[in-house]
Each structure stands twice: as C-alpha cells, then as structure tokens.
Design a protein around this motif. Structure first.
Motif, PDB file in Angstrom:
ATOM      1  N   GLY A 109      41.520  27.961  31.918  1.00 22.40           N
ATOM      2  CA  GLY A 109      42.697  29.045  31.718  1.00 22.40           C
ATOM      3  C   GLY A 109      42.333  30.324  32.603  1.00 22.40           C
ATOM      4  N   LEU A 110      42.825  31.325  32.563  1.00 20.39           N
ATOM      5  CA  LEU A 110      42.867  32.341  33.441  1.00 20.39           C
ATOM      6  C   LEU A 110      43.301  33.597  32.498  1.00 20.39           C
ATOM      7  CD1 LEU A 110      42.301  33.243  36.461  1.00 20.39           C
ATOM      8  CD2 LEU A 110      44.856  33.104  36.551  1.00 20.39           C
ATOM      9  N   VAL A 111      42.636  34.978  33.202  1.00 25.70           N
ATOM     10  CA  VAL A 111      43.007  36.045  32.502  1.00 25.70           C
ATOM     11  C   VAL A 111      44.201  36.951  33.326  1.00 25.70           C
ATOM     12  CG1 VAL A 111      41.867  38.252  31.523  1.00 25.70           C
ATOM     13  CG2 VAL A 111      40.668  36.002  31.429  1.00 25.70           C
ATOM     14  N   ILE A 112      44.903  37.622  32.576  1.00 31.27           N
ATOM     15  CA  ILE A 112      45.958  38.702  33.120  1.00 31.27           C
ATOM     16  C   ILE A 112      45.657  40.044  32.414  1.00 31.27           C
ATOM     17  CG2 ILE A 112      48.056  38.924  33.470  1.00 31.27           C
ATOM     18  CD1 ILE A 112      47.393  37.187  35.457  1.00 31.27           C
ATOM     19  N   GLN A 113      45.676  40.842  33.320  1.00 37.29           N
ATOM     20  CA  GLN A 113      45.763  42.252  32.973  1.00 37.29           C
ATOM     21  C   GLN A 113      46.860  43.212  32.833  1.00 37.29           C
ATOM     22  OE1 GLN A 113      43.305  42.652  36.361  1.00 37.29           O
ATOM     23  NE2 GLN A 113      41.288  42.877  35.024  1.00 37.29           N
ATOM     24  N   SER A 114      47.056  43.813  31.633  1.00 34.42           N
ATOM     25  CA  SER A 114      48.662  44.291  31.672  1.00 34.42           C
ATOM     26  C   SER A 114      48.716  45.862  32.383  1.00 34.42           C
ATOM     27  CB  SER A 114      48.929  44.689  30.249  1.00 34.42           C
ATOM     28  OG  SER A 114      48.303  45.491  29.621  1.00 34.42           O
ATOM     29  N   TYR A 115      47.442  46.286  32.609  1.00 39.58           N
ATOM     30  CA  TYR A 115      47.391  47.474  33.552  1.00 39.58           C
ATOM     31  C   TYR A 115      47.774  47.368  35.118  1.00 39.58           C
ATOM     32  CZ  TYR A 115      42.555  46.858  35.017  1.00 39.58           C
ATOM     33  OH  TYR A 115      41.234  46.590  35.488  1.00 39.58           O
ATOM     34  N   SER A 133      51.168  42.281  37.285  1.00 38.83           N
ATOM     35  CA  SER A 133      50.996  41.127  36.277  1.00 38.83           C
ATOM     36  C   SER A 133      52.310  40.394  35.814  1.00 38.83           C
ATOM     37  CB  SER A 133      50.082  41.586  35.120  1.00 38.83           C
ATOM     38  OG  SER A 133      48.934  41.854  35.765  1.00 38.83           O
ATOM     39  N   HIS A 134      53.436  41.175  35.911  1.00 41.59           N
ATOM     40  CA  HIS A 134      54.560  40.599  35.476  1.00 41.59           C
ATOM     41  C   HIS A 134      55.204  39.481  36.160  1.00 41.59           C
ATOM     42  CE1 HIS A 134      58.895  40.332  34.435  1.00 41.59           C
ATOM     43  NE2 HIS A 134      58.579  40.719  33.385  1.00 41.59           N
ATOM     44  N   GLY A 135      54.772  39.389  37.586  1.00 42.78           N
ATOM     45  CA  GLY A 135      55.409  38.407  38.472  1.00 42.78           C
ATOM     46  C   GLY A 135      54.346  37.214  38.403  1.00 42.78           C
TER      47      GLY A 135
END
Ligand code: FDA
Length: 306
Positions: free
Chosen positions: A158-164, A168-170
């Motif tokens: 799995g991976l991590v996505i940062q909302s800042y 990240s939306h894309g």
C-alpha cells in the motif's frame, strides 16, 4: 504551514541542535514517540499494544540514506522484521521510507531493494506500506509503487497520500481506479505554497474529501489522523453511508493520543499504531515536535527530571 511548525523544522536542521538532541534525545523525550532502539524492544512494545486490542505497523527508523551499504543494511533490517513478527506471533505489518532504501542514490537500486521486501511481505502473507516523503520524491515513489503492484499484485502493498498537496486529488482518483490500499495523512514536511495548501483549514477539508472519495470508490482506506473532530465527523459519515468495516481502519502514531486509540478499539473500530524504532530517530522526533510545539514543553520538563 504555521509559523511555529516552520520554526521548529528550521531549528531542527541546525547542526548544534542536531548534535545535542541526538546525544540526549532519548532521555529528553524521544522515547515517548519511539518504541526503543532495537527490534527486540519494538516487539515487546507490539505485544503490549496487541494485548490492548491495537494492531501495529512497525517502522525501522531512518531516511535520506546516501550510500549503498546503508541502504542494503536497511533492506535487511526490514526483512528481519517480518521474521520477528512471525516468530513472536504478533499482529503487525511494516512501513518503509524509500529514501532509506536508496531512492536518492538510484531509483533502480531502490526498486531492487523494494523487490526483496515486497516478495518477503508476500511470502509471509503480510503487508508493506510505503510512507510518503517530501514533494520532490512523490512521483518517484508512486512510480516505484506502480511497478511493484505490477510485479506482486496489490494485496500485500500500500501507499500513503498527503492531503496538503494539490496533486493528491488526482493521485487518489488515479490510484482508486485500481482500488489501491491507501493511508491518507495530512502531510508532515515543510512544503512551499506552490505545491501544498498553506492554510491548515484547506488541508483538513481536503483530508476529509480524499478519505470519502477513496471509500466511496470501494477502496481500502487507512484513516491516519489524531484530529478528533475529523475522526468524529468520519465516524458518523461511515455509519450513515454504511461503509463496511472491513474497508477501513484508523491509524495513529505511537505515543500520540493513546487514550483516543483505546477508545476507538472499545467502540469496535480497527486501530493500528505506527510504531517506529531504531537508532536513527532524530528526523522523526523533530517532525513530531513540529506538529505540536506543546510537545517541546514535555521535552524541556524531562530536562529537569532525574
Ligand atoms: P493535526 O496536526 O491537525 O492534529 C490534530 C490533533 O492531534 C492535535 O490538535 C493534537 O491533539 C493531536 N496531535 C497531532 N500531532 C501530535 C503530536 N505530534 N503530538 C501530540 N499530539 C498530536 N506524514 C507524511 O508526510 N508521510 C507519511 O507517510 C505519514 N505517515 C503517517 C502514518 C500515521 C499512522 C500517522 C498517524 C501519521 C502519518 N504522517 C505521515 C504524519 C501526518 O502527515 C501528520 O503530520 C500527523 O499525523 C499530524 O496530523 P494530524 O492528522 O494528527 O492532525
């Protein structure tokens, strides 16, 4: 990013501060956020957390490795974690940082190391999550992750996505097409306004948006935050939208909001504690202070305690 957070991250980069904290830091307070310097100590911590109903992801600390020897040693250290998990029968998976595994030396070399780690995770029927580091490394991290998914499938990685980050939306939309297992976080690095929302309010709003987007798509989501307002909001949303509980888990850091971790377990939620260990704890520790300067008071208090 708040002024105080920026200040802490800048001071942390100072050589004298680095030397002093590295020497006395464990005593000063790093042990609140770090489960020990050895794998044995970390396994003891996992046993205690498991006994309280908490799952764990172990992180062998280290990042920004600049020579192959260190990256190979770090790769072996991760492989050893899987053997220790099996030997002690504890409930834990593993998180890794690609700069510890040679990303800055040569992405192909890093991929070779991740090959060994991912195949080990698969062989042990376990899981590896790639942490996300600072913005110049995001695309390289996603590229390596995609190659590993092609080679090993998506069940064990799995991976991590940062909302800042604006991007990240894309990224969530793209990764969602393959129902990738994502941990969503707000983001811990010092980023410029060209790539990241400068206002915390926007980061928080985007956080909730990304979590809902990934879950609505039917993809497994690790909701990694200590933000109680967001957690409460999402708990209501999860119920109202009848999101099955095998599609998500909450995640928090070792030593942060432990009471809230246990409360969620008592309410029947799956909760995983990110538990770092190892000698190379300095950068991790300073990011935790930067997130909450009140933690610095805790460190100063320890200075005056015997
Ligand atoms: P926020 O910073 O808004 O804090 C909300 C509240 O939580 C605070 O008011 C306080 O009560 C409490 N809190 C937060 N941080 C605290 C601290 N250090 N000490 C004490 N209390 C604190 N980042 C990244 O860039 N890449 C990654 O791969 C990861 N991985 C990761 C895994 C897991 C399991 C977690 C929980 C977090 C990460 N992070 C991360 C870190 C993340 O990006 C973020 O910096 C921290 O989680 C702090 O943000 P919050 O979401 O908790 O909210």
């Amino acid at each position: 990013m708040s002024l105080s957070r920026k200040a802490v991250l800048s001071v942390a980069g100072n050589r004298l501060v680095t030397a002093l904290v590295s020497k006395y830091g464990m005593k000063l307070g790093a042990s609140r956020f770090v489960a020990g310097e050895t794998l044995d100590e970390a396994i003891e911590a996992v046993k205690k957390l498991n006994a309280e109903g908490l799952l764990v992801t172990l992180d062998h600390l280290g990042e920004s490795v600049s020579n192959r020897e260190d990256a190979l040693a770090a790769t072996q250290a991760v492989i050893d974690i899987y053997d220790a998990i099996e030997k002690h029968g504890v409930r834990s998976n593993v998180s890794v940082k690609l700069t510890q595994l040679g990303l800055d030396i040569d992405p192909d070399f890093c991929l070779e190391n991740m090959d060994r780690i991912t195949s080990k995770a698969k062989e042990m029927n376990n899981f590896v999550r790639i942490d996300m580091e600072d913005s110049p490394r995001v695309q390289m991290t996603i590229d390596i992750f995609n190659t590993l998914v092609e080679r090993y499938g998506k069940e064990h990685i799995g991976l991590v996505i940062q909302s800042y980050l604006y991007r990240s939306h894309g990224d969530v939309a793209e990764l969602g097409k393959r129902k990738i297992n994502l941990r969503i976080v707000k983001g811990a690095y010092k980023e410029p306004p060209e790539v990241a929302f400068p206002d915390k309010k926007d980061v928080d709003e985007n956080y909730v948006k990304l979590v809902k987007m990934h879950l609505n798509n039917g993809s497994y989501t690790a909701i990694a935050t200590h933000d109680e307002q967001i957690i409460d909001h999402l708990k209501t949303w999860l119920k109202e939208n009848q999101i099955p509980n095998n599609l998500y888990e909450f995640q928090m850091l070792f030593g942060v909001r432990s009471g809230l971790q246990k409360k969620l377990v008592s309410e029947g939620y799956k909760v995983r504690v990110y538990t770092p260990y190892g000698k190379d704890w300095y950068s991790y520790f300073t990011r935790r202070i930067a997130e909450r300067p009140a933690n610095a008071l805790f460190v100063i208090k320890n200075l005056f305690q015997k």
